[in-house]
Design an enzyme around this catalytic site. Sequence first.
Site, short mmCIF file in Angstrom:
data_model
loop_
_atom_site.label_atom_id
_atom_site.label_comp_id
_atom_site.label_asym_id
_atom_site.label_seq_id
_atom_site.Cartn_x
_atom_site.Cartn_y
_atom_site.Cartn_z
CG HIS A 155 -1.93 1.05 1.28
ND1 HIS A 155 -3.12 0.93 1.96
CD2 HIS A 155 -1.94 2.31 0.76
CE1 HIS A 155 -3.82 2.04 1.84
NE2 HIS A 155 -3.11 2.90 1.13
CG HIS B 210 -1.33 6.20 -2.50
ND1 HIS B 210 -2.47 6.02 -3.23
CD2 HIS B 210 -1.60 5.73 -1.24
CE1 HIS B 210 -3.40 5.49 -2.45
NE2 HIS B 210 -2.90 5.30 -1.24
CG HIS C 235 -7.67 3.41 -0.30
ND1 HIS C 235 -6.96 2.83 -1.32
CD2 HIS C 235 -6.78 4.20 0.37
CE1 HIS C 235 -5.71 3.24 -1.26
NE2 HIS C 235 -5.56 4.08 -0.25
CD GLU D 227 -7.66 6.46 4.60
OE1 GLU D 227 -8.23 6.47 3.51
OE2 GLU D 227 -6.57 7.06 4.82
CG ASP E 40 -1.59 5.66 2.81
OD1 ASP E 40 -1.85 5.42 1.62
OD2 ASP E 40 -2.42 6.17 3.60
CG ASP E 41 -0.05 8.93 0.67
OD1 ASP E 41 0.02 8.85 -0.57
OD2 ASP E 41 -1.07 8.60 1.31
N1 ADE Z 1 -4.60 8.74 -1.75
C1 ADE Z 1 -3.36 8.77 -1.24
N2 ADE Z 1 -3.38 8.35 0.03
C2 ADE Z 1 -4.67 8.05 0.33
C3 ADE Z 1 -5.32 7.57 1.48
N3 ADE Z 1 -4.68 7.30 2.62
N4 ADE Z 1 -6.66 7.40 1.43
C4 ADE Z 1 -7.32 7.67 0.31
N5 ADE Z 1 -6.75 8.12 -0.79
C5 ADE Z 1 -5.43 8.31 -0.79
ZN ZN Z 2 -3.74 4.77 0.55
#
Ligand code: ADE
Ligand code: ZN
Length: 335
Positions: A14, A16, A194, A197, A275-276
């Site tokens: 996971h 991005h 997703h 969350e 994630d990011d």
């Molecule tokens: N795009 C990038 N990170 C995300 C996240 N945590 N939830 C939804 N969309 C995303």
């Molecule tokens: Zn994500």
Amino acid sequence: MLRFINDLPKVELHLHIEGSLEPELMFELAKRNHVDIPFNSPDEVKAAYQFTNLQSFLDIYYQGANVLITEEDFFDLTWAYLLRCQKDNVIHTEIFFDPQTHTGRGIAFETIIKGITKALTKAREELGISSQLIMCFLRHLSEEQAIETLKQALPYKKDIIGVGLDSSEDGHPPEKFARVFDMAKQEGFLAVAHAGEEGPAQNIIDAINMLHVQRIDHGVRCVEDPELVKNLIENRMPLTVCPLSNTKLKVFKEMKDHNVVSLLKQGLCVTINSDDPAYFGGYMTDNFVAVAEALPTTKEDLAQFTLNAIEASFISDTEKKRMTKQVLDFVANYA
Ligand code: ADE
Ligand code: ZN
């Protein structure tokens, strides 16, 4: 423990790629491409990363992606992430990209995919890191736009293993994308989404029943429905959990409140992911360390997160066996 975590072979499911854009690279690309950004230094960018929820992050994240213009930019972005993978002993990674964030600004689909895949090939050859690519639809955009994006992806089927669903969960439930996911399945793509969350447990149920996903991204709100938790355990439905993301976006107040270890101990197929990472303060090792510092975990628990990720990954059974052995040998030889 820190050395164990650093050296533990890891699998990321996971991530991005746009979320791995570090402020320093953002500045470099802004300069290279003559793109205006509303910051004077990388430190100013970092100071702006104070999020109150998912949407407050997404607004800044889409703005950051504006500096990505050329194939070389997408290559540089992806290569920088893969070098971090090498540092963190990530042996396999399944990467999300958001084509609509770029095609909406006039960037060709081909530019994006070529830049990313060149870096993935180089990493396979030079770093021994294997990878897959998953194309996400932005759920705040229309079904029609998602279908158009799927069509654009068809010539690059060999480079894309599956489709995903990301962006604002609130107000954009899975059912909005049931038809495009069906079309993607018919074209041979695997599917993830997703769900759970920020949104309710019902979104997880709907992603499974309406989108027929192989994995749920995040899914931490499953605990609000004990029947769902039971089903996730029985079906070994993987959850790709992102601990630092969840605390930065206030899904959990603090890491000690996070449920990832509790879910693991209940027998769910949970995994740890970043994630990011450029926005949430850490890559894979950082996420493992944050969990191990705040929650009661053994070395075996931490290794189990990788074993779960191997099980949940989109690689061949032969590769799964090889990676599983690599992890088990690592744990056995560690002492
Ligand atoms: N795009 C990038 N990170 C995300 C996240 N945590 N939830 C939804 N969309 C995303
Ligand atoms: Zn994500």
